[in-house]
Design a protein around this motif. Structure first.
Motif, PDB file in Angstrom:
ATOM      1  N   CYS A 177     -12.046   0.971 -17.469  1.00 18.07           N
ATOM      2  CA  CYS A 177     -11.435   1.873 -16.488  1.00 18.07           C
ATOM      3  C   CYS A 177     -10.015   2.205 -16.933  1.00 18.07           C
ATOM      4  O   CYS A 177      -9.414   1.490 -17.740  1.00 18.07           O
ATOM      5  CB  CYS A 177     -11.412   1.242 -15.099  1.00 18.07           C
ATOM      6  N   TYR A 201     -12.647   8.118 -14.388  1.00 19.91           N
ATOM      7  CA  TYR A 201     -12.218   6.995 -15.214  1.00 19.91           C
ATOM      8  C   TYR A 201     -12.353   5.649 -14.519  1.00 19.91           C
ATOM      9  O   TYR A 201     -11.799   4.649 -14.966  1.00 19.91           O
ATOM     10  CB  TYR A 201     -10.785   7.239 -15.690  1.00 19.91           C
ATOM     11  N   PHE A 209     -16.695   7.052 -21.801  1.00 16.78           N
ATOM     12  CA  PHE A 209     -15.286   6.644 -21.839  1.00 16.78           C
ATOM     13  C   PHE A 209     -14.719   6.782 -23.247  1.00 16.78           C
ATOM     14  O   PHE A 209     -13.550   7.139 -23.436  1.00 16.78           O
ATOM     15  CB  PHE A 209     -15.185   5.190 -21.357  1.00 16.78           C
ATOM     16  N   HIS A 213     -11.009   7.679 -25.272  1.00 17.47           N
ATOM     17  CA  HIS A 213     -10.362   6.376 -25.373  1.00 17.47           C
ATOM     18  C   HIS A 213     -10.936   5.630 -26.579  1.00 17.47           C
ATOM     19  O   HIS A 213     -12.163   5.494 -26.688  1.00 17.47           O
ATOM     20  CB  HIS A 213     -10.613   5.527 -24.126  1.00 17.47           C
ATOM     21  N   LEU A 243     -17.084  13.521 -18.274  1.00 19.50           N
ATOM     22  CA  LEU A 243     -17.533  12.219 -17.792  1.00 19.50           C
ATOM     23  C   LEU A 243     -18.273  12.360 -16.472  1.00 19.50           C
ATOM     24  O   LEU A 243     -19.302  11.731 -16.253  1.00 19.50           O
ATOM     25  CB  LEU A 243     -16.350  11.265 -17.649  1.00 19.50           C
TER      26      LEU A 243
END
Length: 328
Positions: A177, A201, A209, A213, A243
């Motif tokens: 997260c 997120y 994710f 990231h 996402l």
């Protein structure tokens, strides 16, 4: 506690990894979200008490963590000045590890002071606060350092570590997260912070994710088949809507495909979640409405941006480079 927080900002931890179960429907978070709202404005000078007030109404770790996460996102503001200073220093000393390490030691305590006294912080502060509140609640949580990718950072090149987020173990499973990106965003043009909660997120699937990231310690990708850092830096530019709509496949695979003048450029995407309307734009102008495939060509050398929108939200962008056609 300050020493532990500073160390937490600079050091990553690794634990055994587990497969991630499906994401829980949003409606199941109404109760913890309500508790977080009731605790609005609570001071940060007693984290054990704050953590207990947020988590004690719930028996499930997932609900406890949601209350912590939502409270942090709704009560902590992005520190625009510190964000800009930190970004400038990191770029200045990108090739000087000694100076960069010195800056990291300096900014750690400053980040925590600003967080406690002004309720403002940058990514390391968000991640640190999430971890501290989880620790007080008996929830296993670590700070993950790595590469955050957006329209101004880590587009191609060799990449610069510039971001921190969290991995949290809930009911025996590791999740990822990013409270910084959930809480809001810095508008670099206006130099202001814009608060808006971004659900994308909060505990997304690792594959999604990883689109923006990339951890320094790749164990925290939580994936068996891991993309390389080069794959990450050269991929199409993904926005939060990707996402939400669970976009899992993109063509072309690179952000900057190269073509000749008049050569066709074919873009496509595959989403597991239906969107009402898909709009394709070229250099900001609508070019096609509907369909998960789009094809065009350009007459002259130069650069052009193709972006797909779902329901009015940007999902993915490519920067097409049109080269000079050399006749033989």
């Amino acid at each position: 506690m300050r020493t532990g927080v500073v160390a937490m900002l600079l050091v990553g931890l690794m634990w055994s990894l587990h497969a991630q179960p499906p994401r829980v429907p949003l409606l199941s978070y109404q109760a913890p979200d309500s508790v977080a709202s009731l605790m609005a404005g609570y001071p940060l000078n007693n984290l054990p008490l704050l953590s207990r007030k947020l988590t004690s109404p719930f028996s499930r770790q997932r609900d406890q963590f949601r209350a912590i996460y939502k409270w942090v996102c709704e009560n902590i503001e992005g520190d625009v000045r510190l964000f800009q200073t930190n970004r400038k220093k990191r770029l200045q000393w990108i090739n000087d590890p000694v100076a960069l390490a010195g800056w990291n030691r300096q900014i750690g305590p400053q980040t925590w002071r600003n967080l406690v006294t002004q309720r403002k912080t940058i990514c390391t502060g968000y991640a640190a606060l999430i971890r501290e509140l989880c620790t007080q609640a008996g929830i296993r949580c670590v700070v993950v350092d790595g590469y955050g990718r957006n329209r101004i950072s880590n587009i191609g090149g060799t990449g610069t570590p510039n971001h921190s987020w969290n991995a949290v173990m809930l009911d025996g499973q590791w999740y990822l997260c990013d409270a910084t990106w959930s809480a809001g965003s810095v508008n670099p043009e206006l130099g202001s912070y814009e608060r808006h909660f971004e659900e994308a997120y909060f505990l997304p699937e690792p594959l999604l994710f990883a689109s923006n990231h990339y951890p320094i310690d790749t164990a925290w990708l939580l994936m068996r088949s891991k993309p390389t850092l080069t794959d990450f830096l050269e991929a199409p530019l993904i926005y939060s809507a990707a996402l939400d709509f669970q976009v899992e496949s993109l063509t072309p695979a690179k952000f900057r495909p190269s073509v000749r003048p008049r050569q066709a450029v074919a873009c496509s995407l595959v989403s597991r979640k239906a969107a009402a309307v898909i709009i394709w734009t070229v250099d900001g102008e609508p070019a096609q409405t509907g369909g998960d495939h789009f094809q065009t060509s350009f007459r002259w050398p130069g650069g052009h941006t193709i972006t797909a929108y779902f329901d009015g939200r940007p999902v993915v962008s490519w920067e097409v480079r049109v080269g000079v056609c050399v006749s033989k």
